[in-house]
Design an enzyme around this catalytic site. Sequence first.
Site, mmCIF file in Angstrom:
data_model
loop_
_atom_site.group_PDB
_atom_site.id
_atom_site.type_symbol
_atom_site.label_atom_id
_atom_site.label_comp_id
_atom_site.label_asym_id
_atom_site.label_seq_id
_atom_site.Cartn_x
_atom_site.Cartn_y
_atom_site.Cartn_z
ATOM 1 N N GLU A 149 0.877 -1.170 0.000
ATOM 2 C CA GLU A 149 0.000 0.000 0.000
ATOM 3 C C GLU A 149 0.907 1.210 0.000
ATOM 4 O O GLU A 149 1.578 1.503 0.993
ATOM 5 C CB GLU A 149 -0.924 -0.029 1.229
ATOM 6 N N CYS A 203 -1.772 8.852 2.811
ATOM 7 C CA CYS A 203 -1.517 8.362 1.451
ATOM 8 C C CYS A 203 -2.720 8.568 0.542
ATOM 9 O O CYS A 203 -2.559 8.762 -0.661
ATOM 10 C CB CYS A 203 -1.111 6.889 1.483
#
Length: 487
Positions: free
Chosen positions: A267, A301
């Site tokens: 990720e 993110c």
Amino acid sequence: MNEPASTPRKADAFAYAPAPESRSLVDIAPSYGLFIDGEFGDAAGGKVFKTVSPSTEEVLSEVAQAGAEDVDRAVRAARKAFEKWSALPGAERAKYLFRIARIIQERSRELAVLETLDNGKPIKETRDFDLPTVAAHFFYYAGWADKLGHAGYGADPRPLGVAGQIIPWNFPLMMLAWKIAPALATGNTVVLKPAETTPLSALFFADICRQAGLPKGVVNIITGDGTTGAELVAHPDVNKIAFTGSTGVGKAIARQLAGTDKRTTLELGGKGANIVFDDAPIDQAVEGIVTGIFFNQGQVCCAGSRLLVQESVHDEVLDALKRRLSSLRIGDPLDKNTDLGAVNSAEQLARIRALAETGEAEGAERWSPACELPSAGYWFAPTLFTNVTQAHTVARDEIFGPVLSVLTFRTPEEAVAKANNSQYGLSAGIWTEKGSRILAVASKLRAGVVWANTFNKFDPTSPFGGYKESGHGREGGRHGLEAYLDV
């Protein structure tokens, strides 16, 4: 925002008085060792490093630096524990996860203060978002532990073995929960390495594992820098690597593990598009824009760092957004009224500054509300860039800070084209009153998560992950089980 959060504005009769959370809620030891096989101990090489509070630059504690010998010892402990842990009935494993979740709830104020001190984010975020989400993930995956045969991965799915997990500094405890909870529920054992700038909450979690009576070796916590993580990735007896962090490191891990039998989930970075159409509820959209990019100082993110506004409402949205930013409070993260805390490290602050200066040099127009930043610590004012094109660095690169780039569009087709014009594909947001438009646009966006008339909403039942350079694999929900099962 003309004065720091600790000082009410004299001109405003409704300004909040300081409301500091007590630091005495958490007792930080002067030093911490590695947590291996149920015990804390020194690193074999005797090396240590310091963890610093980003808001004050105060040294919080000294932490052991794990080397190759320590990584090997942790993996061997996890391998030894795997035989008995994986053989437990799912209902028995679930009891441990439920117990951990309840202890997290009981110690939530302590953990919230600790996370704020070590990370720099406001206490209202750690208290109201991080800790409830952490507990919810352990509760959720505890519920799956005895139902794996009904998850869609076969009648009797088996665990992989030892999972090596490397987590970032922006959501230390939450990323730990995202990884450890599904790993334990599926019968795997864990060696986890937290980020070197935020190791404390993981070490406190090790104490929670002991408090919950978790068998020795099921969870091992090794602290250190990137070299420690590299040793964990390279260890031959690790069956799976789960990494959350930068795209550059994620690519290196993917290259290193290519051709091996290790499973990976990555990720990575993002440059999320937040799309505001002309029929959007403006006030609601502005709140979502602020949440999308200034939550956790933009160190997210999936942050909505690219704002795409339909031309006909551009000026109205920008005026409302600037008014809203002028009311944000920046300062002491332990003050319950603070909206923006400190940037996590001097290194990250330097990167944010450099990219913001690049944006100005390339011709984008920079704006920040008038504010007074604290003299100590790592701080960056909330910043907007307008007159931005697709070619600008601030529209392409992940800044990972409180910096928003504003672009415009005329048609839904142009909005989709601009949103997808990125090497990343982690998240996006859509703001409109038309349900048909939400569905039509969302289906064309290459993003792992698309929010409709909201942003940064997370639930343990929903999968999260990205496309393209934002990584592969999913965490959360039923989908999050697959990464830890031999299917």
